[in-house]
Design a protein around this motif. Structure first.
Motif: not given
Length: 90
Positions: A29-38, A72-80, A82-87
């Motif tokens: 439930r976190s995409g913190a280990d995947v960079s936006y740059f990548y 990759l868009v799925t990965m980006l969507t999940l990252k976003l 989980f990042q925003f739902s944690a906040r």
């Protein structure tokens, strides 16, 4: 043997390499280990491969570009998500 089959098999393997990372993001439930740059570089590259494949008529490249782009868009969507739902924004 028709070489296009090799292209589709290579495309399948390289595209599916993103699936374990997607599963990890969902489980942790976190995409913190995947960079936006990548993600930005990889999404751009796959988009360009898809365009190149379309322009040259090379269907394995189109297949690879589209499938990898969607993963990759799925990965980006999940990252976003989980990042925003944690906040507690979503």
């Amino acid at each position: 043997m028709d070489f296009i089959v090799v292209g589709y098999i290579a495309s399948l393997f390289t595209s599916s390499a993103n699936i374990p990372q997607i599963v990890r993001i969902i489980r942790s439930r976190s995409g913190a280990d995947v960079s936006y740059f990548y993600l930005t570089i990889h999404i751009t590259g796959c988009s360009l491969w898809g365009i190149y494949g379309t322009l040259t008529g090379k269907l394995p490249l189109v297949f690879h570009g589209v499938v990898t782009f969607l993963l990759l868009v799925t990965m980006l969507t999940l990252k976003l998500y989980f990042q925003f739902s944690a906040r507690k924004i979503l």
